[in-house]
Design a protein around this motif. Structure first.
Motif, mmCIF file in Angstrom:
data_model
loop_
_atom_site.group_PDB
_atom_site.id
_atom_site.type_symbol
_atom_site.label_atom_id
_atom_site.label_comp_id
_atom_site.label_asym_id
_atom_site.label_seq_id
_atom_site.Cartn_x
_atom_site.Cartn_y
_atom_site.Cartn_z
ATOM 1 N N SER A 210 83.642 65.490 12.705
ATOM 2 C CA SER A 210 85.045 65.890 12.893
ATOM 3 C C SER A 210 85.939 64.658 13.030
ATOM 4 O O SER A 210 87.032 64.608 12.459
ATOM 5 C CB SER A 210 85.187 66.787 14.122
ATOM 6 O OG SER A 210 84.784 66.081 15.278
ATOM 7 N N GLU B 49 88.962 63.376 10.526
ATOM 8 C CA GLU B 49 90.305 62.981 10.972
ATOM 9 C C GLU B 49 90.674 61.595 10.459
ATOM 10 O O GLU B 49 91.793 61.376 9.964
ATOM 11 C CB GLU B 49 90.379 63.000 12.502
ATOM 12 C CG GLU B 49 90.505 64.390 13.103
ATOM 13 C CD GLU B 49 91.704 65.150 12.571
ATOM 14 O OE1 GLU B 49 91.541 66.333 12.219
ATOM 15 O OE2 GLU B 49 92.804 64.563 12.474
ATOM 16 N N ARG C 205 91.241 61.680 6.773
ATOM 17 C CA ARG C 205 92.516 62.350 6.474
ATOM 18 C C ARG C 205 93.683 61.381 6.624
ATOM 19 O O ARG C 205 94.649 61.437 5.857
ATOM 20 C CB ARG C 205 92.695 63.536 7.414
ATOM 21 C CG ARG C 205 93.727 64.526 6.979
ATOM 22 C CD ARG C 205 93.797 65.649 7.978
ATOM 23 N NE ARG C 205 92.640 66.526 7.897
ATOM 24 C CZ ARG C 205 92.370 67.493 8.763
ATOM 25 N NH1 ARG C 205 93.148 67.689 9.797
ATOM 26 N NH2 ARG C 205 91.313 68.256 8.615
ATOM 27 N N HIS D 145 93.097 66.321 -1.222
ATOM 28 C CA HIS D 145 93.549 67.526 -0.527
ATOM 29 C C HIS D 145 92.979 67.648 0.877
ATOM 30 O O HIS D 145 93.085 68.699 1.508
ATOM 31 C CB HIS D 145 93.160 68.765 -1.345
ATOM 32 C CG HIS D 145 93.839 68.826 -2.670
ATOM 33 N ND1 HIS D 145 93.279 68.298 -3.820
ATOM 34 C CD2 HIS D 145 95.035 69.311 -3.040
ATOM 35 C CE1 HIS D 145 94.107 68.482 -4.828
ATOM 36 N NE2 HIS D 145 95.180 69.081 -4.394
ATOM 37 N N SER E 22 94.028 66.386 3.559
ATOM 38 C CA SER E 22 95.074 66.565 4.568
ATOM 39 C C SER E 22 95.392 68.036 4.767
ATOM 40 O O SER E 22 95.812 68.457 5.840
ATOM 41 C CB SER E 22 96.328 65.797 4.162
ATOM 42 O OG SER E 22 96.756 66.216 2.885
ATOM 43 N N GLY E 23 95.192 68.851 3.737
ATOM 44 C CA GLY E 23 95.475 70.278 3.852
ATOM 45 C C GLY E 23 94.291 71.099 4.334
ATOM 46 O O GLY E 23 94.417 72.297 4.570
ATOM 47 N N PHE E 24 93.147 70.466 4.505
ATOM 48 C CA PHE E 24 91.943 71.182 4.934
ATOM 49 C C PHE E 24 91.909 71.280 6.448
ATOM 50 O O PHE E 24 92.105 70.307 7.171
ATOM 51 C CB PHE E 24 90.694 70.459 4.414
ATOM 52 C CG PHE E 24 89.405 71.022 4.948
ATOM 53 C CD1 PHE E 24 88.662 70.328 5.895
ATOM 54 C CD2 PHE E 24 88.943 72.249 4.517
ATOM 55 C CE1 PHE E 24 87.491 70.834 6.391
ATOM 56 C CE2 PHE E 24 87.760 72.770 5.020
ATOM 57 C CZ PHE E 24 87.039 72.062 5.957
ATOM 58 N N ARG E 25 91.637 72.488 6.919
ATOM 59 C CA ARG E 25 91.562 72.710 8.358
ATOM 60 C C ARG E 25 90.089 72.741 8.748
ATOM 61 O O ARG E 25 89.349 73.640 8.331
ATOM 62 C CB ARG E 25 92.226 74.038 8.681
ATOM 63 C CG ARG E 25 92.482 74.237 10.158
ATOM 64 C CD ARG E 25 93.183 75.567 10.364
ATOM 65 N NE ARG E 25 93.094 75.972 11.743
ATOM 66 C CZ ARG E 25 93.413 77.180 12.186
ATOM 67 N NH1 ARG E 25 93.835 78.089 11.340
ATOM 68 N NH2 ARG E 25 93.324 77.485 13.441
ATOM 69 N N TYR E 26 89.694 71.760 9.521
ATOM 70 C CA TYR E 26 88.277 71.615 9.874
ATOM 71 C C TYR E 26 87.874 72.717 10.861
ATOM 72 O O TYR E 26 88.448 72.854 11.940
ATOM 73 C CB TYR E 26 88.033 70.233 10.479
ATOM 74 C CG TYR E 26 86.585 69.989 10.829
ATOM 75 C CD1 TYR E 26 86.150 70.012 12.146
ATOM 76 C CD2 TYR E 26 85.647 69.731 9.832
ATOM 77 C CE1 TYR E 26 84.830 69.789 12.464
ATOM 78 C CE2 TYR E 26 84.314 69.511 10.141
ATOM 79 C CZ TYR E 26 83.914 69.538 11.459
ATOM 80 O OH TYR E 26 82.592 69.326 11.780
ATOM 81 N N GLN E 27 86.869 73.486 10.442
ATOM 82 C CA GLN E 27 86.382 74.557 11.318
ATOM 83 C C GLN E 27 84.869 74.498 11.449
ATOM 84 O O GLN E 27 84.209 75.531 11.600
ATOM 85 C CB GLN E 27 86.812 75.916 10.751
ATOM 86 C CG GLN E 27 88.294 76.160 10.861
ATOM 87 C CD GLN E 27 88.710 77.442 10.157
ATOM 88 O OE1 GLN E 27 88.089 77.859 9.198
ATOM 89 N NE2 GLN E 27 89.775 78.064 10.630
ATOM 90 N N TRP F 266 83.559 74.230 1.499
ATOM 91 C CA TRP F 266 84.806 73.868 0.814
ATOM 92 C C TRP F 266 84.561 72.828 -0.269
ATOM 93 O O TRP F 266 85.012 72.985 -1.408
ATOM 94 C CB TRP F 266 85.805 73.346 1.853
ATOM 95 C CG TRP F 266 87.122 72.912 1.272
ATOM 96 C CD1 TRP F 266 88.049 73.704 0.679
ATOM 97 C CD2 TRP F 266 87.651 71.587 1.261
ATOM 98 N NE1 TRP F 266 89.134 72.957 0.281
ATOM 99 C CE2 TRP F 266 88.916 71.645 0.643
ATOM 100 C CE3 TRP F 266 87.205 70.354 1.727
ATOM 101 C CZ2 TRP F 266 89.724 70.533 0.475
ATOM 102 C CZ3 TRP F 266 88.013 69.242 1.554
ATOM 103 C CH2 TRP F 266 89.251 69.336 0.928
#
Lengths: 184, 235
Positions: free
Chosen positions: A4, A8, A11, A57, A59-64, A72
């Motif tokens: 994670s 960050e 990103r 892309h 920056s648009g990915f939401r890490y879950q 993804w």
């Protein structure tokens, strides 16, 4: 550094974090690309295109979670493979086959190594191989596969059926060769 | 196809997953591959900037088109407004200063003649009009309404080659002083200045001779625009 934090940093444009992420995922993604494309050079080009899109892309990915990240990136790679195959081949020429029954005497596919399975899949024709990969490996439904490839749902089903028949034939031949080798 | 047949292939997923799933299927040269990815990422901002400039230029062009049309639509109105306004000519370089004597209205002579001033024996100043044959027709017969101070109306008759003509009295000739607006034809409204301000003084300046001709005192307030000038005749 956990993934994670790596995400960050990557990103925000940290080259070292991006390289670490690339090193982590390059080999599995290369294997995925090789399943769709026989030629290794083509597979490498697809891999680079895919990672370029990943970092563009990110920056648009939401890490879950790591699984979501992997899914993804894998989706991006599969799309790149399909775009490559669509440029080279026309899936629209695939036709629905008649119903073919499979003999119950054939043993189900099992006890094969990953390399052997991979070798079998790569030897399939492009249409069979693509549908097989998308359905069996990626877990897509036929409706989704049909939308991706621009074919009818029935065509997707028939292509999968043909792929399995061919795989079984190849495995049968392999089994026979294996048995004969063992007997020698 | 039956469910068992489908599931037999799904077991391959587990075998193919993971780093050991497919040995020997990784990248041959990971460093070189990474360098290529980095090169593409570095090129991207420049490409995006160029694309951004192109988009901005296109938006600017699209915004200018309606603005240009709007200006084009307005322009005829502006031109029409200018057409209705009297033509204005810059004031002459030399102008007469206000004479110390009390001013008297000046008569405007018919076109082609130049007024002259003569003193009658009675002491009344009168205006003489020279015969057209003697005078050279002025080359510049332009009358201009100059921007004037609130209490005067000034007109300049530009005549660079007008000869100086001596003042000769005319006999029993009356000139009617009219406002410039009345020249333009019937229906022209009465000048607001003379109608509302009966004591207004009208000076006509003739260039380059710059003769200021003094006329008899202004008429009564009944018809301030109408002046009777008695001229003496000499010919």
């Amino acid at each position: 550094m956990n993934i994670s934090d790596q995400i960050e940093d990557a990103r925000s444009g940290n080259a070292a974090a991006q390289k670490a992420l690339f090193n982590r995922l390059a080999d599995p993604m290369m294997a995925l690309c090789c399943r769709y494309v026989k030629n290794r050079e083509d597979a490498e080009e697809i891999l680079l295109d895919g990672f370029y899109k990943v970092f563009s892309h990110l920056s648009g990915f939401r890490y879950q979670g790591e699984a979501a990240l992997y899914a993804w990136i894998k989706r991006i790679m599969v799309n790149e493979c399909l775009m490559f195959l669509r440029r080279r081949h026309s899936f629209a020429v695939l036709t629905e086959a008649g119903t073919e029954t499979v003999s119950r005497e054939e043993e189900p596919l099992a006890d094969l190594s990953a390399a052997e399975i991979f070798d079998l899949i790569v030897r399939l024709p492009v249409g069979y191989r693509t549908v097989f990969n998308l359905h069996v490996r990626e877990g897509m439904e036929h409706r989704e596969i049909a939308g991706l490839l621009g074919i009818a749902e029935g065509t997707s089903k028939s292509q999968l059926r043909k792929a399995k028949l061919l795989l079984r034939k190849m495995l049968s031949l392999k089994g026979i060769q294996y048995v004969q080798r063992k007997n020698r | 196809m039956s469910k068992e047949r489908i599931d037999e292939f799904l077991t391959w997923r587990g075998q193919l997953e993971g780093p050991d799933g497919i040995p020997g299927q990784g990248l041959d040269d990971r460093e070189a591959a990474w360098e290529r990815v980095m090169d593409r990422l570095r090129e991207d901002p420049r490409r995006r900037r160029l694309t951004g400039y192109r988009i901005a230029a296109a938006c600017l062009l699209l915004a200018l088109i309606p603005a240009a049309r709007l200006f084009q639509d307005r322009h005829p109105d502006v031109a029409a407004i200018h057409k209705t306004q009297p033509q204005r000519i810059p004031p002459p370089a030399q102008r007469l200063t206000a004479p110390p004597e009390p001013k008297r209205p000046v008569a405007r002579t018919p076109a082609g003649t130049e007024p002259t001033l003569a003193r009658t024996p009675a002491g009344r100043e009168s205006l003489k009009t020279a015969s057209p044959a003697r005078m050279r027709r002025p080359e510049a017969s332009l009358l201009a309404v100059l921007p004037a101070p609130p209490d005067t109306i000034t007109a300049a008759f530009i005549d660079p080659v007008a000869p100086k003509i001596g003042l000769k009295p005319l006999k029993n000739k009356e000139l009617r002083v009219i406002h410039l607006n009345e020249i333009e034809g019937a229906g022209t409204p009465a000048p607001a200045v003379t109608a509302t301000r009966p004591g207004r003084r009208i000076n006509i300046l003739f260039q380059p001779s710059l003769h200021e001709i003094a006329l008899p005192p202004p008429p009564s307030s009944e018809n301030p625009a109408l002046l009777k000038v008695k001229l003496s005749s000499s010919n």
